[in-house]
Design a protein around this motif. Structure first.
Motif, PDB file in Angstrom:
ATOM      1  N   THR A 167     -17.863   9.546   7.498  1.00  8.89           N
ATOM      2  CA  THR A 167     -18.782  10.567   6.978  1.00  8.89           C
ATOM      3  C   THR A 167     -20.230  10.117   7.106  1.00  8.89           C
ATOM      4  N   GLN A 182     -18.025  17.201   6.483  1.00  9.37           N
ATOM      5  CA  GLN A 182     -19.273  17.824   6.074  1.00  9.37           C
ATOM      6  C   GLN A 182     -19.341  18.014   4.552  1.00  9.37           C
ATOM      7  N   LYS A 237     -17.312  17.320  16.810  1.00  9.20           N
ATOM      8  CA  LYS A 237     -18.025  18.374  16.076  1.00  9.20           C
ATOM      9  C   LYS A 237     -17.067  19.161  15.191  1.00  9.20           C
ATOM     10  N   ILE A 238     -15.912  19.492  15.746  1.00  7.76           N
ATOM     11  CA  ILE A 238     -14.920  20.264  14.981  1.00  7.76           C
ATOM     12  C   ILE A 238     -14.417  19.453  13.790  1.00  7.76           C
ATOM     13  N   GLY A 242     -15.871  16.965  12.334  1.00  7.14           N
ATOM     14  CA  GLY A 242     -16.960  16.770  11.381  1.00  7.14           C
ATOM     15  C   GLY A 242     -17.099  17.930  10.417  1.00  7.14           C
ATOM     16  N   LYS A 243     -17.022  19.144  10.940  1.00  7.92           N
ATOM     17  CA  LYS A 243     -17.148  20.337  10.094  1.00  7.92           C
ATOM     18  C   LYS A 243     -15.939  20.510   9.178  1.00  7.92           C
ATOM     19  N   LEU A 244     -14.748  20.221   9.712  1.00 10.22           N
ATOM     20  CA  LEU A 244     -13.529  20.458   8.942  1.00 10.22           C
ATOM     21  C   LEU A 244     -13.297  19.405   7.857  1.00 10.22           C
ATOM     22  N   PRO A 274     -25.518  12.586  14.479  1.00 10.13           N
ATOM     23  CA  PRO A 274     -24.951  13.934  14.661  1.00 10.13           C
ATOM     24  C   PRO A 274     -24.485  14.211  16.084  1.00 10.13           C
ATOM     25  N   GLN A 297     -20.139  14.829   2.719  1.00  9.54           N
ATOM     26  CA  GLN A 297     -21.543  14.442   2.804  1.00  9.54           C
ATOM     27  C   GLN A 297     -22.323  14.963   1.601  1.00  9.54           C
TER      28      GLN A 297
END
Length: 503
Positions: A130, A13, A5-6, A8-10, A137, A16
């Motif tokens: 990505t 995201q 999750k971390i 993915g956000k950094l 998710p 995307q």
């Protein structure tokens, strides 16, 4: 919050959102790539010789720059391998990806520039993750390790710090240290040249790791996974790596291998995601798990052009940019890249399934087909025919190659298939009939030549002994890495070599 999750956000995201432009501004993305490549090409010997500085448009480019095969660029590439600067790309190129050869040479050596690594290969690898995370998710891929298969490399002539080898080895050698923290096996194992030793070491090193992703060529990865099961004594990979969730595969068609993977991976939520990356570049990614077509990646350091396959033998065939392609038509792909390949005919053929966004399927090779009698049999036909025959008979195909028999002792012509079965059909003759019938349904030219057995007789299948194709590759020094079995050929050279070993 999980590491995935971390991460993915950094790191993923924002990308995307950028990828959405493939749906809204495809031609604009390609125009910007074209301008970037042309600007850098002006500072090269090739650009000066072809008047890049005078170009005002794509039309100028297509008029003054010829379509090239490897043979046309070979001398320039060899000069680059000897350390010459500013030949096909600005500066000195120190990496060269070794690929399967041409008619005249055992191997091709594809330049890999720093710009190409960053704007093509690594960008493609990032986009695979990505798109996977966008579709999944709840993924936890970064909470474990990624098993990545690589080839090997060796010194390039006597040029300091210059190496030649499999593209996968070049990628591992230059990989970001952060990515190396989640990759297995260790670097020294990944770059071993002896595949049989490498396979054993990979199995030993990964046995007690929490592997969540696999990445590599299906045939070589399968060999490694079977060895993992042998050493572990387990019957499925679920027992060895319970958190395994995705296999990112490319290089060869996955269809013939899927049944074998499903036998050793029983997880109902296991994902298989196709990529199209080659020594020459990274071109496509499966962005929709329910659609086998690949999204053409348009904002890398690659500018695309296409030659209709029905014109490929013409002296002056049509060559169209992305905006000129038609859905359903078979094309040979031509690329211009940030590695110094200018209007390079890569040898692959594709067919577009959509233009909004641009999506395609790989249909084969410009040289891997059988057209001995006007039947125009391409790799896509062969893969679909085999898949249908396997489904109807319960057979499994491991490896195969096919070639024409131009005339036997009874003046009869046919296609001869040498097939290594993972699971042989109960009725081999029935399998051959089904394959032959399916090819006729798929390919009208093949059907016409098979009409009443006048031109072509029914195809012949010869079972290959276990391990034949690997033994053949090993004898050629091509076991492992990114080497592939040539599936279809008008020439009998490969099949005759294999038949002599099939004793």
């Amino acid at each position: 919050m999980s590491l995935t999750k971390i991460a993915g956000k950094l790191f993923f995201q924002g990308r995307q959102r950028e990828l959405e432009r493939h749906f809204t501004d495809a031609e604009g993305l390609q125009r910007r790539v074209f301008d970037y490549l042309l600007e850098h090409g002006r500072d090269t010997e090739y650009g000066r010789n072809h008047l890049f500085s005078t170009f005002k448009s794509y039309e100028d480019f297509s008029k003054h720059v010829p379509v090239n095969t490897y043979e046309e660029l070979k001398d320039d590439i060899d000069r680059m391998r000897h350390g010459e600067r500013d030949v096909l790309w600005p500066g000195q190129v120190k990496w060269f990806a070794k690929s399967s050869g041409t008619t005249n040479d055992k191997s091709k050596f594809i330049p890999v520039t720093h710009e190409g690594l960053q704007s093509i290969q690594y960008k493609g690898g990032k986009d695979v993750v990505t798109l996977y995370l966008a579709n999944n998710p709840a993924s936890r891929i970064f909470d474990g390790r990624s098993l990545v298969l690589g080839g090997s490399h060796s010194p390039n002539y006597n040029v300091a710090d210059s190496l030649v080898g499999d593209l996968s080895a070049i990628l591992i050698e230059n990989m970001n240290p952060v990515a190396n923290m989640v990759r297995v096996p260790k670097k020294s194992t990944a770059l071993l040249s002896d595949f049989e030793i490498k396979r054993d070491r990979i199995a030993q090193e990964t046995l007690n790791k929490d592997v969540t992703t696999l990445s590599g060529v299906p045939s070589w990865m399968l060999s490694v996974l079977v060895r993992v099961l042998e050493i572990s004594g387990k019957s499925t990979l679920d027992e060895v790596w319970p958190n395994l969730e995705v296999f990112w595969h490319g290089g060869i068609a996955f269809g013939p291998y899927r049944p074998q993977y499903e036998q050793i991976i029983h997880k109902p939520d296991m994902h298989y995601m196709e990529t199209y990356n080659a020594s020459e570049g990274f071109f496509g990614i499966q962005n929709d798990p329910n659609d086998p077509a690949l999204l053409l990646m348009l904002d890398y350091g690659v500018f695309y052009e296409f030659i209709p396959m029905d014109e490929i033998e013409k002296e002056h065939p049509s060559v169209v940019p992305l905006s000129g392609v038609e859905i359903g038509r078979n094309y040979a792909m031509v690329i211009t890249t940030a590695c110094g390949l200018w209007r390079y005919e890569i040898g692959d053929t594709i067919r577009f399934t959509s233009k909004n966004p641009y999506k395609f399927v790989i249909t084969g090779r410009t040289k891997y087909f059988i057209n001995a009698f006007g039947e125009e049999l391409i790799l896509d036909n062969a893969e679909k025919g085999l898949a249908a025959a396997c489904k109807k008979t319960g057979a499994e195909v491991m490896e195969y190659t096919a070639a024409p028999v131009y005339m036997d002792g009874h003046a009869k012509c046919r296609h001869q298939w040498l097939i290594e079965f993972g699971k042989a059909p109960d009725d081999q003759a029935g399998f051959a009939r089904i394959l032959d019938d399916e090819l006729q349904k798929i390919n009208s030219d093949y059907e016409a030549k098979r009409y009443h057995d006048v031109t072509l007789q029914p195809l012949e299948i010869i079972p290959a002994r276990p391990g034949l194709f690997n033994d053949w590759l090993k004898a050629k020094g091509k076991l492992g890495g990114q080497h592939k079995i040539p599936r279809l050929s008008n020439s009998r050279k490969n099949i005759e070599e294999l038949l002599r070993m099939n004793q």
